[in-house]
Scaffold this motif. Structure first.
Motif, PDB file in Angstrom:
ATOM      1  N   TYR A 173       0.835  -1.205   0.000  1.00  0.00           N
ATOM      2  CA  TYR A 173       0.000   0.000   0.000  1.00  0.00           C
ATOM      3  C   TYR A 173       0.872   1.259   0.000  1.00  0.00           C
ATOM      4  CZ  TYR A 173      -2.896   3.692   2.077  1.00  0.00           C
ATOM      5  OH  TYR A 173      -3.508   4.883   2.353  1.00  0.00           O
ATOM      6  N   ARG A 174       1.661   1.446   1.038  1.00  0.00           N
ATOM      7  CA  ARG A 174       2.573   2.600   1.116  1.00  0.00           C
ATOM      8  C   ARG A 174       3.879   2.158   1.763  1.00  0.00           C
ATOM      9  NH1 ARG A 174       1.006   7.453  -0.217  1.00  0.00           N
ATOM     10  NH2 ARG A 174      -1.198   7.873  -0.509  1.00  0.00           N
ATOM     11  N   THR A 175       4.980   2.681   1.253  1.00  0.00           N
ATOM     12  CA  THR A 175       6.284   2.367   1.839  1.00  0.00           C
ATOM     13  C   THR A 175       6.979   3.661   2.245  1.00  0.00           C
ATOM     14  OG1 THR A 175       7.381   2.392  -0.323  1.00  0.00           O
ATOM     15  CG2 THR A 175       6.567   0.266   0.448  1.00  0.00           C
ATOM     16  N   GLY A 176       7.833   3.538   3.261  1.00  0.00           N
ATOM     17  CA  GLY A 176       8.618   4.689   3.706  1.00  0.00           C
ATOM     18  C   GLY A 176       7.793   5.790   4.351  1.00  0.00           C
ATOM     19  N   VAL A 177       6.680   5.444   4.976  1.00  0.00           N
ATOM     20  CA  VAL A 177       5.811   6.452   5.601  1.00  0.00           C
ATOM     21  C   VAL A 177       6.491   7.001   6.852  1.00  0.00           C
ATOM     22  CG1 VAL A 177       3.605   6.833   6.784  1.00  0.00           C
ATOM     23  CG2 VAL A 177       3.702   5.383   4.735  1.00  0.00           C
ATOM     24  N   ARG A 178       6.533   8.312   6.928  1.00  0.00           N
ATOM     25  CA  ARG A 178       7.038   9.008   8.113  1.00  0.00           C
ATOM     26  C   ARG A 178       5.967   9.974   8.582  1.00  0.00           C
ATOM     27  NH1 ARG A 178      13.225  10.653   7.667  1.00  0.00           N
ATOM     28  NH2 ARG A 178      14.023   8.551   7.639  1.00  0.00           N
ATOM     29  N   THR A 179       5.866  10.126   9.873  1.00  0.00           N
ATOM     30  CA  THR A 179       4.866  11.051  10.404  1.00  0.00           C
ATOM     31  C   THR A 179       5.553  12.119  11.255  1.00  0.00           C
ATOM     32  OG1 THR A 179       4.508   9.754  12.399  1.00  0.00           O
ATOM     33  CG2 THR A 179       3.134   9.230  10.504  1.00  0.00           C
ATOM     34  N   SER A 180       4.997  13.307  11.215  1.00  0.00           N
ATOM     35  CA  SER A 180       5.527  14.370  12.075  1.00  0.00           C
ATOM     36  C   SER A 180       4.880  14.290  13.451  1.00  0.00           C
ATOM     37  CB  SER A 180       5.281  15.736  11.447  1.00  0.00           C
ATOM     38  OG  SER A 180       3.902  15.918  11.231  1.00  0.00           O
ATOM     39  N   GLU A 181       3.723  13.635  13.509  1.00  0.00           N
ATOM     40  CA  GLU A 181       3.015  13.475  14.779  1.00  0.00           C
ATOM     41  C   GLU A 181       3.167  12.022  15.231  1.00  0.00           C
ATOM     42  OE1 GLU A 181      -1.456  14.075  16.637  1.00  0.00           O
ATOM     43  OE2 GLU A 181      -1.004  14.892  14.669  1.00  0.00           O
ATOM     44  N   THR A 182       3.828  11.830  16.343  1.00  0.00           N
ATOM     45  CA  THR A 182       4.042  10.477  16.847  1.00  0.00           C
ATOM     46  C   THR A 182       2.883  10.032  17.724  1.00  0.00           C
ATOM     47  OG1 THR A 182       5.276  11.295  18.747  1.00  0.00           O
ATOM     48  CG2 THR A 182       6.557  10.717  16.785  1.00  0.00           C
ATOM     49  N   GLY A 183       2.759   8.729  17.892  1.00  0.00           N
ATOM     50  CA  GLY A 183       1.710   8.179  18.732  1.00  0.00           C
ATOM     51  C   GLY A 183       0.857   7.182  17.976  1.00  0.00           C
ATOM     52  N   GLU A 184      -0.342   6.927  18.501  1.00  0.00           N
ATOM     53  CA  GLU A 184      -1.228   5.936  17.912  1.00  0.00           C
ATOM     54  C   GLU A 184      -2.095   6.557  16.811  1.00  0.00           C
ATOM     55  OE1 GLU A 184      -3.518   3.657  20.687  1.00  0.00           O
ATOM     56  OE2 GLU A 184      -1.768   2.481  21.232  1.00  0.00           O
ATOM     57  N   TRP A 185      -1.903   6.074  15.603  1.00  0.00           N
ATOM     58  CA  TRP A 185      -2.680   6.484  14.448  1.00  0.00           C
ATOM     59  C   TRP A 185      -3.763   5.447  14.211  1.00  0.00           C
ATOM     60  CZ3 TRP A 185      -1.758  10.454  10.687  1.00  0.00           C
ATOM     61  CH2 TRP A 185      -0.731  11.327  11.044  1.00  0.00           C
ATOM     62  N   THR A 186      -4.873   5.877  13.632  1.00  0.00           N
ATOM     63  CA  THR A 186      -5.934   4.961  13.233  1.00  0.00           C
ATOM     64  C   THR A 186      -6.019   4.971  11.717  1.00  0.00           C
ATOM     65  OG1 THR A 186      -7.186   5.364  15.252  1.00  0.00           O
ATOM     66  CG2 THR A 186      -8.395   4.430  13.394  1.00  0.00           C
ATOM     67  N   ILE A 187      -5.961   3.778  11.153  1.00  0.00           N
ATOM     68  CA  ILE A 187      -6.173   3.633   9.717  1.00  0.00           C
ATOM     69  C   ILE A 187      -7.555   3.006   9.568  1.00  0.00           C
ATOM     70  CG2 ILE A 187      -5.376   2.579   7.577  1.00  0.00           C
ATOM     71  CD1 ILE A 187      -2.542   2.655   8.805  1.00  0.00           C
ATOM     72  N   GLN A 188      -8.432   3.743   8.925  1.00  0.00           N
ATOM     73  CA  GLN A 188      -9.827   3.331   8.780  1.00  0.00           C
ATOM     74  C   GLN A 188     -10.073   2.929   7.327  1.00  0.00           C
ATOM     75  OE1 GLN A 188     -13.141   5.831  10.497  1.00  0.00           O
ATOM     76  NE2 GLN A 188     -13.358   6.312   8.333  1.00  0.00           N
ATOM     77  N   LEU A 189     -10.578   1.719   7.130  1.00  0.00           N
ATOM     78  CA  LEU A 189     -10.856   1.218   5.787  1.00  0.00           C
ATOM     79  C   LEU A 189     -12.362   0.995   5.643  1.00  0.00           C
ATOM     80  CD1 LEU A 189      -8.056  -1.504   5.549  1.00  0.00           C
ATOM     81  CD2 LEU A 189      -7.956   0.872   4.843  1.00  0.00           C
ATOM     82  N   TYR A 190     -12.898   1.413   4.521  1.00  0.00           N
ATOM     83  CA  TYR A 190     -14.313   1.213   4.244  1.00  0.00           C
ATOM     84  C   TYR A 190     -14.450   0.658   2.830  1.00  0.00           C
ATOM     85  CZ  TYR A 190     -19.309   2.002   3.907  1.00  0.00           C
ATOM     86  OH  TYR A 190     -20.660   1.819   3.761  1.00  0.00           O
TER      87      TYR A 190
END
Length: 142
Positions: free
Chosen positions: A104-121
């Motif tokens: 799906y995606r490679t090399g993802v970096r976030t500026s906001e650390t912590g628990e992210w939610t990935i929501q699929l519909y």
């Protein structure tokens, strides 16, 4: 002195194994999807590291006509601060019995650390559809 160096090397190996798994996979069954939404929580504590994501789906049997399906899925990334950071549509491809992970995606970096939610519909699912899985690979700093 040599013994201390050896002990430090062994300790370093032990600590590196305690960092947690580099790769994990989670699967949400149809019956556990909340109103058709498949929710995955991913802890991304390292702003210097990167992450690779993949999706897969399963069916209770190969789909009746054995043809390839492209299932439209709306994806939303929700940050730890509850802001939707990305919305897009992707297509999960397969015959349902393969359990093949689709990058799906490679090399993802976030500026906001912590628990992210990935929501699929998923918008359209064939008969026999059992659910969606997410794989996450944690990479070191790049």
């Amino acid at each position: 002195m040599m013994r201390q160096v050896f002990l430090l090397a062994v300790l370093g190996l032990v600590v590196s194994f305690c960092d947690g798994p580099d790769m994990e996979s989670r699967f949400v069954k149809v019956k556990d999807a909340e109103n058709g939404f498949y929710l995955f929580t991913v802890d991304m504590p390292d702003s210097l590291g990167s992450y690779d994501f993949g999706f897969y789906f399963k069916a209770d049997r190969p789909f009746a006509d054995s043809r390839q399906y492209d299932i439209p899925v709306d994806v939303s990334w929700i940050s730890p601060s509850s802001m939707i950071k990305l919305k897009e549509r992707v297509y999960l491809s397969g015959r349902g019995d393969e359990g093949r992970v689709q990058e799906y995606r490679t090399g993802v970096r976030t500026s906001e650390t912590g628990e992210w939610t990935i929501q699929l519909y998923p918008r359209e699912v064939p008969d026999g559809f059992q659910g969606i899985g997410l794989t996450v690979k944690r990479n070191g700093a790049r």
